[in-house]
Structure formats: structure tokens, C-alpha cells
Design a protein around this motif. Structure first.
Motif, short mmCIF file in Angstrom:
data_model
loop_
_atom_site.label_atom_id
_atom_site.label_comp_id
_atom_site.label_asym_id
_atom_site.label_seq_id
_atom_site.Cartn_x
_atom_site.Cartn_y
_atom_site.Cartn_z
N GLU A 72 39.84 37.87 33.71
CA GLU A 72 41.00 38.08 34.18
C GLU A 72 41.08 37.39 35.71
O GLU A 72 42.11 36.80 36.12
CB GLU A 72 41.32 39.61 34.56
CG GLU A 72 41.78 40.12 33.28
CD GLU A 72 41.86 41.69 33.27
OE1 GLU A 72 42.41 42.01 34.45
OE2 GLU A 72 41.70 42.38 32.55
N LYS A 96 35.64 42.17 38.86
CA LYS A 96 36.85 41.12 39.03
C LYS A 96 36.67 40.41 40.42
O LYS A 96 36.99 39.49 40.67
CB LYS A 96 38.15 41.63 39.00
CG LYS A 96 38.38 42.01 37.41
CD LYS A 96 39.81 42.80 37.41
CE LYS A 96 39.88 43.17 35.87
NZ LYS A 96 40.91 44.44 35.89
N HIS A 140 34.84 37.22 35.87
CA HIS A 140 35.63 37.94 34.94
C HIS A 140 36.69 37.00 34.39
O HIS A 140 37.26 36.44 35.00
CB HIS A 140 36.19 39.21 35.76
CG HIS A 140 36.71 40.27 34.76
ND1 HIS A 140 37.80 40.26 34.30
CD2 HIS A 140 36.08 41.21 34.47
CE1 HIS A 140 38.23 41.39 33.38
NE2 HIS A 140 36.88 41.92 33.28
N GLU A 196 43.40 33.88 37.07
CA GLU A 196 44.44 33.90 38.33
C GLU A 196 44.08 32.52 38.94
O GLU A 196 45.27 31.91 39.64
CB GLU A 196 43.89 34.92 39.22
CG GLU A 196 44.54 36.20 39.19
CD GLU A 196 43.98 37.11 40.31
OE1 GLU A 196 44.02 36.79 41.44
OE2 GLU A 196 43.49 38.32 39.95
#
Lengths: 840, 116
Positions: free
Chosen positions: A670, A704, A668, A674
């Protein structure tokens, strides 16, 4: 999509209707079917053009073949490149250097056969033929040929997909469905009718639940995925159950983005909704069901809220999907490989069958069909195994079976064979024959462990069209195998029965049929009476040692002249169980021990498997191992298919690599951010067991906390010799998967759900090929211990009751194993009913 | 009379069959195409009324200058390679004025012609 309009629009003269071979200028065109190599699960009608030098120069789909209507996938369309590829094996080879050095000496077929015959006969005399392991994979037209060869020439009962723990491909769904409804089941999208969508009796499904597979890319189990798209154009609605958004999911009424490995809980909850809201088909249940009350009881308390928590779903979506499925006039479940690559394999299979049963979507138009291979030609796996000498058959390794009076499945189990290789207990395997398989690249779970183990086997033969990483690492003899257009063969996988016609040849490559005929006649001539591949094919179509035989009338040439296909009217009939078509005694009912659709299954009970749908939490998950999840914060799933490749095949082809150059790990956006990971970055995926490298593919259609990795990658363009082995370990997800980890009854594996972490690759990082071939791998397993990783082994040593019981059961079953190779299927279930105790 | 290709692109799955069928017919090298499938999405609508939460994931084949609508094949009565092999059964070949009659507003259609 108007199918009749399509049929009417075809210029039949232009496509030479009624002919199977003709001339177009300098080209000879043959109407036939493609089925492997290269592999797939289908067998589409094709028109092959060969020039006057005998070279394949053109392929196109045959619009007059009802199976595919002229359509082809990109792999078949790239057949000319595959067949004429310069990397193809041209001659038999004998190893000239050490294993792994990729040094070979060209030999003749006679020399190769002499070496093999001498070795096999020596093994038979000194160690017994059961010490030969026969390994074959999926998807090539070898499913009856190679077991026949193993049984009646090599005379070994140890035929399996070596390294592939838990029979985790289709087999659990086949045996589960057979136990509960007496036949296999596939969804009805008109494929049993020669007239297809225009057939009078066909009605497209109102709802198709696509569960645990991406059929548009996978085309698995004899089923062309795009048939679903045709039905959607006629109005079918979709329910998609998948950890990833697929094209079908993007158009679904419900997209249930289930946590990998928890599908059974979802299935149980849908049953709960349908039963408790009284959406069931009482008429079907009353007339044809057995054990429904136990099912009702078993799903109580396991409602949509319960499953929502386990599966990571919205409870209202679960209820909504269940209602949509149950209230449709016709609905079907297109199930897939994810079913058995989780520990609840037989549990989720039972749940799906029960969903079909409680809603009466059994053998109705647009529902789930009861299906046999056309004309009952392919009755069971393991052709010819009754000819194996009984003392050798007793050496069949079936550890995984939880059954005492017969084997749960016909093939041997890989885990006890791996154990035997590692320890010599109960015998030391002397030889491994690998044909149509590439265990280091694809099917071998814990590939580094398989690599070490295979090096302990004294004599290994690999037969394949290409030099594979497995062949370089382990083979002593390599045999070049012909491709589909170079063989005469027949096949069935459901319907129609199909023939494959030889159009050309490539240097000295021989077909699977020719190789087994040549060697069969040398090793065991009394078992190999057939003159040639055509005669062998006719015997397969019509005879197979049969009292009663098959229902096919004709021969290879007749089938070929018909255009290469013949539909079986049995498969095209609906409600066969009402018409006395399923049971050997001709009575109405199902071919089960009770004659009914078994919600409570005698077969399951007999196998020692919970007869009611059950859910087992994955061994390695946020729920089971929350502490570990902090360090390894992704649920890693894998094995989603690509249009470009069939398992480990097609990586040589420039056209396929143009579309799909590298293995992709789906993350994902997002989650990737990270970790500072951008689309296209090389990324390490690491578990406690090992690591591999794939390229980041950022995709919003995955949760996620979940990542998805591609399987079966190797790089034919890279160095063949060790430590590289065509880079086979570098992107290999089987650096992280485990042997010896199975579900109930030894069925199913946990490979589609384990915990992992990700981080960016840095130049200079050690590549896995070197780690495995030069440093013995990551060391997270104990040689000779029947446990997948060091932690499981430690638990076993500390007296983990469950693991100990598993081992004891295995040994007990091994000691009490059936002596009758035919003691399978229906007979086993009748035996179950007579001798079993219902665990109530 | 204009020959055309009609695409029911609501159902184009991006399977690449048309692209490879065409590449092989025209013998085009790596990187060159006679027809190429372009992709939009996947993304979820957030504000558009009636579409909130709905996924958009659309493929659309684009035809390049290399395309002659398989003139040699169609002269023999055969279908263009892309149409013949479209697995999603969402491509049609014929006279533009006939094909346009299929464009019924019930699905997403696109009618494509080439320079003659």
C-alpha cells in the motif's frame, strides 16, 4: 524430527566413519570443516573431493559431524564455483596507475613482502608503529590470527573494524553479558552436546524468543539458525520480535512488530509485567542475584502501555509475550545484531539479560547457557597485544570508551582513527592494512566519507581472495588470499574446537596463516618461532603464551585425525555456577565482581553506562524529529540477511545471483502504491545525508511506515575503475549512515533506524558512484569534525551540551588510558568494585 | 517397492539448500532445476473461522523430471543430495510404504515419488 532415528539411519561405512582422508575412485576425499573464505560464522563439517589434478570438484555436508548433521546452506553447496572462480586473485599485485584506475602490475610474493617490510620498518622508525591502522571484518577465520599479526609483527594497537562506528556488531552483547553474568550466553538447542538432541541431559526449550535477528538466514555468532527449526519440531514455541515478518514470525505465538530502534523499551516493559505480576524465579534471585531491588524500582511506571506507545505495539501482546516467556519451564532469548545497531545497545542487552535472570533461565537445559569457546582456547580478543611496545600502545585510539582505568573493549575505536586520518590529530596514520574486510561495500558507515578519508592514507595493503571495490579505490598492494579448502587452520567459536585441512591450492594464493607467518618472520622474527601453519595452529590450541594455557590437550594433526572436531565437556555441563565451574577461585557463583548475577551491574556503572536497562529514542525518528518525518516519511531499517550472501561476499557467483540478482528494498504494497512504485522497480532511497538505489520488493509483512534495505551490495560484473568501482556506491545504504553517532559508553550505533523517503529511479538520474568519486559526495558532513552530519556539527558548535560532554569525555579518557593491555574483563570489574562509586 | 521422498512441509523454510545441492549434483545450468521450492504467501487469513489474522507462508519443494532420486548415491548407501542437506530437517528418503507411516496428521506432510 527424531534425531536418534537419524543417527541410526546413516550408513556409516558409506560416509567412511573414522577416516579423515580417503580415495573414492580418482577423487581424494577429505573430512574437514569449512570456515572461510568465503566467510560465515559457523564452520560446518564437510566432505571435500579433489580430483587428480588437485582441483576441488565436489562438496557435501558430513552427516557424521554433529554440528551440522550433514546439512549445508546454499553458499557452502556452491563452494566449487567459488573456489574455481575466474575472478579470483591469482598473484600479488602492485598498483601501476593512480588509485581507482584499476591498473596493476603482477609481482612476486618476495617483491610484495620486500615493499611491505621496507615501508613498515620506515614507519616504525619515523612515525611509530601506532600510526598503522589494521582493519579486519567479521566472519572469516581471522579473529585470532590477524590481531596476533598486528600486535606482534606490525606492533600496532590500532586494530579495529575501520569505519564501523560504535563496535556495533555482537561486542556490546558480549561485554554486557560478561558484566552481568561473567560469561557470554547462547541459547541451548543442544549444540554443546556431541549427542546433540539425543543427549540425556538436554531438554528442548519450551519457548524461544527470537529477537532482533533472522537466524535462519543470518546463522550469526557461531549459531546455526535452523537448530531452532529442529527444536520447533520437538515442540518449542516462538516469540518473534522483528520489524519484519520472518518465517519464524509467521509461526510465532507472538509476533511483536517493533519500531526499529525501540527494542529496549519493549524489554523494560516485559520486565515490568513479569516483576509486577510476580512471575519471577524467587529462588534464583534470592540465591544468586545482586541488585534485584534496584531493577524492580527502575522498571516501575514503564509498563506495557508505556512501551506499546513507543514501540508501535499492542500492550496486550507485550504482556502476553512476557507471560509466555516467564511461565515456561525453560525459555531462551536468541538475540541478534539489531541489539547494537540502535543507540540503546547496552540498555537492551541489559534488559534481555535481566529477563533471563529474573526467570532463572540461566544455564538450565533449554535456557540461556553460560558459554566459553571450547577448552577456553579463545580467551579474549587482541591476542599478543602485551607485546606491543608500551610507548606505541599508548597511541591506541579508544575514544569511545567511557572508562578510565581500562578499555571497555580490546580493539581500538574507529571514530578517533577516522578523525586522525582527517585531521592529523593526534597523529597522521601512515598505513592501513585491510584483510577480510571491504569497508566501502559493507562495514564503513558513511561510505563516501570513508572513501575520502582512505585516500589520505599514504600506504594501503588489501588482502582478499577477490579484487574488491575497496582494493580498486585505495590499495597500493593487493595480496591473494587462499580459501578454506586451501588452508591448514583451527578455530573455535563456542564448541566444538575444529580443524580445517588443506586439500588443494589456487595459483599463488596464500592462506591468512601463511601470510602472517611469512611477514612475521621478516618483521619481528623473535615473535614468530613457528615452523608452519600446523605448528602455529597447535600453539593456538594449546598454549598462547599461557601460564595455565588452554584446556586443550593434543595438537593440530590429532584434531584433524579425529575428524576435525572435539567437544568441550565444560560447555555441555548445566548449572555451572552452582558447581564452582565459573570462577577462577573454584567457588560457586558467577565470574562477576560480586560473584552473583548482577541485575545492578558494577561493570556498567564503571563504564559510565546506566547500570539499569534504559531506552534512548532514535536520534532521527517520528518522535525525535516529527517535522522531518513529514518530508522523510519512512523509518528506514536495514541489514536483514539473505541466504545467498555473507555481507559483501558471494556477489561474483552466478548461482547465488540466479536466486538473488539485485538488492531489494522491502516496502509495504500500500505504501508503494502511493508512490506509484511496482514490484521490481528501481527506487531511490534518500535521507538528508545521501541516497542509493535498490529494487522494490513489495511485502505485506512490513509496516506501512517502515522500509528495509539490503546491505553490502556491489556488482563484480560492472566496471572496476572509478567512477563505478563495481557500482559500490550505487546501492550502498552507507551513503546514508553516519560515523560518530553512538550510544552510551560509545557503544552501539543508530544505523538500523533513520528517516528516509523513496521515489522511482528515472533513466538518466546521476548514479552515486559518480557523485562520490567525481563530485565529493553529498557534502553533508564537515571534514575533521567529530559529528556524523552537518546538523550535528552545527549543534556541537552551538554548544550542544551533550555532544560537548561526549567530546570532553573522549579526550579525557584518551589521556588517562590504561597502560596494561591485560587489564580487561574480570580484573576490570574487580577494579570497578574497589574504586567505583555506585550511582544510586 | 517404490522409493520416495517425504516432506514435512510445515517446516520447509525456503532456504534453497535442496535446490542448490541438486543443481550441483546434476550439473544443471542457470534456470534449470531438479528440485525447486515454490512459495505461497505470506498473507493473513481474514474470514476463515479459527484462522483470522493467522499468517500463511508455506514453501513446498517440487521435483522435476531431472530427478532420479540420486540413484548412484543411494546405491552406495548415501542419501540423496536434497535430503542430506535439508537444513530444516524436513525431508526423508526411503520406501514409500515405510514413509507413509510417518504421516500422522500432526503436521503437514507430502509424499513425492518420481518416474522410474
Amino acid at each position: 524430527m527424531d534425531y536418534q532415528e537419524f543417527l541410526d539411519s546413516i550408513d556409516r561405512k558409506a560416509y567412511h566413519e573414522g577416516e579423515w582422508r580417503w580415495q573414492e575412485g580418482d577423487l581424494t576425499v577429505t573430512r574437514t570443516n569449512h570456515w572461510s573464505p568465503p566467510g560465515c560464522h559457523n564452520g560446518c563439517g564437510v566432505l571435500l573431493s579433489v580430483d587428480k589434478d588437485g582441483k576441488l570438484v565436489h562438496i557435501e555436508g558430513d552427516p557424521l559431524a554433529p554440528f551440522n548433521g550433514g546439512k549445508l546452506c546454499m553458499r557452502c553447496l556452491d563452494m566449487v564455483e567459488a573456489v574455481n572462480h575466474p575472478d579470483r586473485l591469482k598473484y600479488p599485485l602492485k598498483r601501476a596507475g593512480e588509485r581507482g584506475e584499476n591498473k596493476w602490475e603482477r609481482i612476486t610474493w618476495d617483491e610484495a613482502y620486500d615493499i611491505i617490510v621496507e615501508k613498515v620498518n620506515w614507519i616504525k622508525e619515523t612515525h611509530g608503529s601506532h600510526t598503522i591502522i589494521f582493519d579486519h571484518g567479521t566472519g572469516r577465520n581471522i579473529g585470532w590470527q590477524l590481531p596476533l599479526f598486528a600486535s606482534t609483527a606490525l606492533e600496532t594497537p590500532n586494530v579495529c573494524n575501520f569505519g564501523f562506528t560504535g563496535f556495533a556488531c555482537y561486542l556490546p552483547r558480549m561485554i554486557g553479558a560478561s558484566a552481568k553474568m561473567g560469561e557470554m550466553t547462547i541459547i541451548d538447542v543442544s549444540e554443546t552436546h556431541e549427542m546433540r538432541y539425543a543427549a540425556d541431559t538436554f531438554r528442548r526449550p519450551d519457548v524461544i524468543m527470537v529477537w532482533g535477528n533472522e537466524p535462519l538466514k543470518a546463522n550469526a555468532d557461531g549459531f546455526l539458525g535452523h537448530w531452532i527449526v529442529e527444536c520447533m519440531q520437538m515442540g518449542s514455541k516462538i516469540i518473534s520480535i522483528d520489524p519484519r515478518l520472518t518465517w519464524l514470525g509467521s509461526r510465532a505465538e507472538y509476533f511483536l512488530q517493533v519500531r526499529p530502534g525501540t527494542d529496549a523499551a519493549l524489554g523494560i516493559a516485559m520486565l515490568n509485567t513479569i516483576i509486577n505480576e510476580d512471575l519471577v524465579d524467587h529462588d534464583f534471585i534470592d540465591k544468586w542475584g545482586y541488585g534485584y531491588e534496584q531493577l524492580v524500582e527502575s522498571v516501575q511506571g514503564k509498563d506495557a502501555d508505556w512501551a506499546a506507545e513507543i514501540c508501535g505495539l499492542d500492550a496486550d501482546d507485550i504482556r502476553g509475550a512476557a507471560r509466555l516467556y516467564a511461565t515456561a519451564e525453560s525459555a531462551s532469548i536468541q538475540w541478534g545484531l539489531a541489539f547494537e545497531q540502535q543507540l540503546s545497545a547496552l540498555g537492551v542487552t541489559a534488559a534481555a539479560c535481566d529477563l533471563m535472570g529474573v526467570t532463572g533461565n540461566i544455564d538450565n537445559p533449554g535456557g540461556n547457557l553460560l558459554i566459553k569457546c571450547a577448552f577456553d582456547i579463545e580467551k579474549r580478543y587482541g591476542l599478543g597485544d602485551f607485546k606491543i611496545p608500551r610507548e606505541e600502545y599508548a597511541g591506541k585510539m579508544t575514544l569511545s570508551a567511557g572508562i578510565e582505568s581500562s578499555d571497555i573493549v580490546a580493539c581500538a575505536a574507529t571514530d578517533p582513527l577516522l578523525h586522525a586520518v582527517e585531521t592529523g590529530d593526534p597523529f597522521q596514520p601512515q598505513m592501513l592494512w585491510i584483510e577480510s574486510a571491504n569497508p566501502l561495500a559493507c562495514s564503513g558507515m558513511d561510505a563516501p566519507r570513508m572513501y575520502e578519508a582512505m585516500n589520505k592514507i599514504p600506504f594501503i595493503v588489501v588482502a582478499d581472495p577477490f579484487m574488491t571495490p575497496t582494493a580498486v579505490a585505495h590499495a597500493d598492494i593487493v595480496l591473494p588470499v587462499a580459501m578454506s579448502c586451501e588452508r591448514n587452520a583451527v578455530r573455535t567459536w563456542w564448541t566444538p574446537a575444529r580443524s580445517i585441512s588443506k586439500c588443494t591450492s589456487y595459483y599463488e594464493a596464500k592462506s591468512d596463516e601463511q601470510i602472517i607467518l611469512d611477514l612475521g618472520k621478516r618483521l619481528k622474527p623473535e615473535n614468530w618461532p613457528w615452523k608452519d601453519d600446523k605448528e602455529l595452529s597447535t600453539w593456538y590450541l594449546c598454549d598462547q603464551y599461557a601460564e595455565g594455557g588452554t584446556r586443550y590437550e593434543g595438537d593440530f594433526e590429532e584434531l584433524q585425525a579425529r575428524g576435525g572436531y572435539k567437544y568441550d565437556p565444560w560447555d555441555a555441563e548445566y548449572y555451572k555456577y552452582e558447581k564452582g565451574m565459573c570462577r577462577p577461585d573454584g567457588q560457586p557463583g558467577f565470574d562477576t565482581a560480586t560473584g552473583r548475577f548482577e541485575f545492578w551491574s558494577w561493570g556498567y556503572n564503571h563504564w559510565g553506562v546506566d547500570p539499569m536497562p534504559y531506552h534512548i529514542e532514535p536520534k532521527d525518528s517520528p518522535v525525535s524529529t516529527p517535522e522531518k518525518f513529514k518530508e522523510y516519511p519512512f523509518i528506514a531499517t536495514s541489514g536483514g540477511r539473505s541466504c545467498e550472501f555473507f555481507h559483501s561476499e558471494h556477489r561474483q557467483l552466478e548461482t547465488m545471483r540466479e536466486f538473488h540478482p539485485y538488492p531489494l528494498v522491502t516496502i509495504h504494497p500500500e505504501a508503494a502504491a502511493e508512490y506509484g512504485i511496482e514490484d521490481g522497480d528501481w527506487v531511490w532511497i534518500e535521507s538528508t545525508h545521501g541516497r542509493c538505489r535498490q529494487k522494490a520488493f513489495l511485502f505485506p509483512g512490513i509496516k506501512k511506515d517502515t522500509i528495509h534495505m539490503e546491505h553490502a551490495w556491489w556488482y563484480p560484473e560492472e566496471e572496476a575503475a572509478e567512477p563505478s568501482l563495481f557500482g559500490v556506491f550505487d546501492s550502498n545504504i552507507n551513503n546514508m549512515t553516519l560515523n560518530f553517532e553512538t550510544g552510551q559508553g560509545g557503544i552501539g550505533s543508530g544505523i538500523k533506524s533513520f528517516l528516509a523517503r523513496i521515489y522511482k529511479y528515472e533513466p538518466g538520474d546521476q548514479m552515486p558512484g559518480e557523485k562520490v568519486t567525481r563530485e565529493g559526495g553529498w557534502g553533508d558532513y564537515i571534514v575533521g569534525v567529530m559529528a556524523g552530519d552537518a546538523e550535528s556539527a552545527a549543534q556541537a558548535a552551538e554548544g550542544n551540551a551533550k555532544l560537548m560532554k561526549q567530546l570532553e569525555d573522549a579526550k579525557r579518557v584518551q589521556a588517562m588510558k590504561v597502560e596494561d593491555a591485560d587489564m580487561q574483563g574480570r580484573n576490570a570489574l574487580i577494579y570497578a568494585k574497589e574504586h567505583g562509586e555506585a550511582a544510586e | 517397492m517404490t522409493k520416495a521422498i517425504l516432506i514435512n512441509y510445515e517446516y520447509c523454510t525456503g532456504c534453497h539448500s535442496c535446490e542448490v545441492a541438486c543443481k550441483k549434483e546434476l550439473d544443471l545450468p542457470k534456470g534449470e532445476f531438479g528440485i525447486k521450492v515454490e512459495e505461497v504467501g505470506p498473507f493473513q487469513f481474514t474470514t476463515r473461522p479459527g484462522l483470522e489474522g493467522t499468517w500463511e507462508w508455506t514453501y513446498m519443494p517440487v521435483i522435476t523430471q531431472a530427478c532420479d532420486l540420486c540413484a548412484d548415491r543411494t546405491a552406495e548407501g548415501k542419501m540423496p543430495m536434497c535430503v542430506q542437506h535439508c537444513q530444516a530437517w524436513c525431508m526423508y528418503y526411503g520406501e514409500a510404504e515405510d514413509l507413509v507411516k510417518k504421516m500422522d496428521g500432526k503436521t503437514r506432510w507430502s509424499l513425492i515419488t518420481v518416474k522410474e
